[in-house]
Design an enzyme around this catalytic site. Sequence first.
Site, PDB file in Angstrom:
ATOM      1  N   ILE A 243      64.698  15.101   5.131  1.00  0.00           N
ATOM      2  CA  ILE A 243      63.505  15.461   5.902  1.00  0.00           C
ATOM      3  C   ILE A 243      62.678  14.209   6.178  1.00  0.00           C
ATOM      4  CG2 ILE A 243      62.051  15.896   3.869  1.00  0.00           C
ATOM      5  CD1 ILE A 243      60.953  18.359   5.449  1.00  0.00           C
ATOM      6  N   THR A 244      62.070  14.170   7.352  1.00  0.00           N
ATOM      7  CA  THR A 244      61.164  13.070   7.632  1.00  0.00           C
ATOM      8  C   THR A 244      60.042  13.527   8.546  1.00  0.00           C
ATOM      9  OG1 THR A 244      61.083  10.695   8.123  1.00  0.00           O
ATOM     10  CG2 THR A 244      62.233  12.075   9.699  1.00  0.00           C
ATOM     11  N   PHE A 245      59.065  12.625   8.730  1.00  0.00           N
ATOM     12  CA  PHE A 245      57.929  12.910   9.587  1.00  0.00           C
ATOM     13  C   PHE A 245      57.886  11.892  10.714  1.00  0.00           C
ATOM     14  CE2 PHE A 245      53.855  14.174  10.988  1.00  0.00           C
ATOM     15  CZ  PHE A 245      53.149  13.014  11.300  1.00  0.00           C
TER      16      PHE A 245
ATOM     17  N   GLY B 156      68.156   7.907  15.593  1.00  0.00           N
ATOM     18  CA  GLY B 156      68.099   6.458  15.379  1.00  0.00           C
ATOM     19  C   GLY B 156      67.134   6.067  14.288  1.00  0.00           C
ATOM     20  N   LEU B 157      66.116   5.272  14.662  1.00  0.00           N
ATOM     21  CA  LEU B 157      65.216   4.756  13.634  1.00  0.00           C
ATOM     22  C   LEU B 157      63.754   5.037  13.936  1.00  0.00           C
ATOM     23  CD1 LEU B 157      63.653   1.975  14.787  1.00  0.00           C
ATOM     24  CD2 LEU B 157      65.926   1.034  14.529  1.00  0.00           C
TER      25      LEU B 157
ATOM     26  N   CYS C 197      62.578  11.814   2.932  1.00  0.00           N
ATOM     27  CA  CYS C 197      63.983  11.451   2.855  1.00  0.00           C
ATOM     28  C   CYS C 197      64.616  11.951   1.550  1.00  0.00           C
ATOM     29  CB  CYS C 197      64.175   9.945   2.988  1.00  0.00           C
ATOM     30  SG  CYS C 197      63.307   9.296   4.428  1.00  0.00           S
TER      31      CYS C 197
ATOM     32  N   GLY D 188      70.807  12.312   7.159  1.00  0.00           N
ATOM     33  CA  GLY D 188      69.538  12.048   6.495  1.00  0.00           C
ATOM     34  C   GLY D 188      68.806  13.314   6.124  1.00  0.00           C
TER      35      GLY D 188
END
Lengths: 165, 235
Positions: free
Chosen positions: B83-85, B160-161, B178, B81
């Site tokens: 980039i995420t926050f 994970g999620l 994302c 995946g």
Amino acid sequence: MALRMWASSTSNALRISVSSKAHLSPAFSLSRCFSSVLDGLKYASSHEWVKHEGSVATIGITDHAQDHLGEVVFVELPEKGGSISKGGSFGAVESVKATSDINSPISGEVVEVNSKLSESPGMINSSPYEEGWMIKVKPTNPSELESLMGPKEYTKFCEEEDASH
Amino acid sequence: MRVPRNLEVWKMGTVSYLDALKLQEKLVSDRKANKISDTLLSLQHLPTYTLGKRRTDHNLLIPESALKYIGAELHYTQRGGDITFHGPRQAILYPIISLRDIGLGARNYVEKLELTMIRLASLYGVKANAGQKGETGVWVREKKIGAIGVRISSGITSHGLAFNIDPNLEYFKHIVPCGIADKEVTSLRREVDLVLPDDEVIHEQLISCFVRLFGFSNVISKENPPILLDDAKRE
């Protein structure tokens, strides 16, 4: 009745395929066991294949593996000259936001790496046994090949794995 | 006769990203060696941006040096995946499970993680769906409510999620979430009219959806477990 006969002969053709063209696209999905398995290769239970030709062994992942991964968007491979050991990880692929380690079926020295995969990682999906090859190694312990599965054994292994869940 | 499948659930409250990462590494190693059963971590993080294996840091829209001014950290990881926050009021699940034991490949596993969040959203009358091809995650119309990033090592999962209950969505403005431009993010709070229950309740529901989808028959809960096991010399 005709469908059953056709399916039966097709599945035999797929399982004992000696065709040099590795790509067999599943145009139908009657069964998950229709991933292609090639003659002349050895297989690990973690779904990698090995092709031993003289002093070099080529390694990649199987059709069953690429199907279960989904579309590969990124491949990480080792450096030439590095050494890998049986069961150890030598790289990773990313698909559906999951990175999956790829484990080596044998120990050896990496002599060549498929650099085309960095630009075209999808070759692992479209041609897992040919264009999608990952690394070539000089095996340090050729007897390790004997403990790997042959095509019939691997086909049965996949069927059992898929059926039991 | 069905073999009972055990899951140990750790309810951890707010945990620093690094601590959770170290814990997962240990648990993955233990799971590989069959020392522990399948384990599920349920937690939240302080404001943290994370990158995946592809290190797509061009999707971070502010300089790394500016992160401290908005109270956020940045971490590079081995998960899949973009980039995420992560931040407070976002429910996170990190399953450390053996995919080989349940005969799942990466694709099926991720689909089940998506379904876990879709089912949770439906408990609140929110119609969410999995993304189109190449857009793994959970969406409400065109807005992303749940993200996924996973690592699979010898068939054992980690990461994970992350499901948005009511995090501060402003933080998402500093990234291309994302890696998908022109797509907004949303949260459960934004999608429902009613008052939401406490986060703890929603975490429980999320865990429940996961347990049911993955067919675990025997669930053991661990509240406030120690972050680092066998680490007597911790600073």
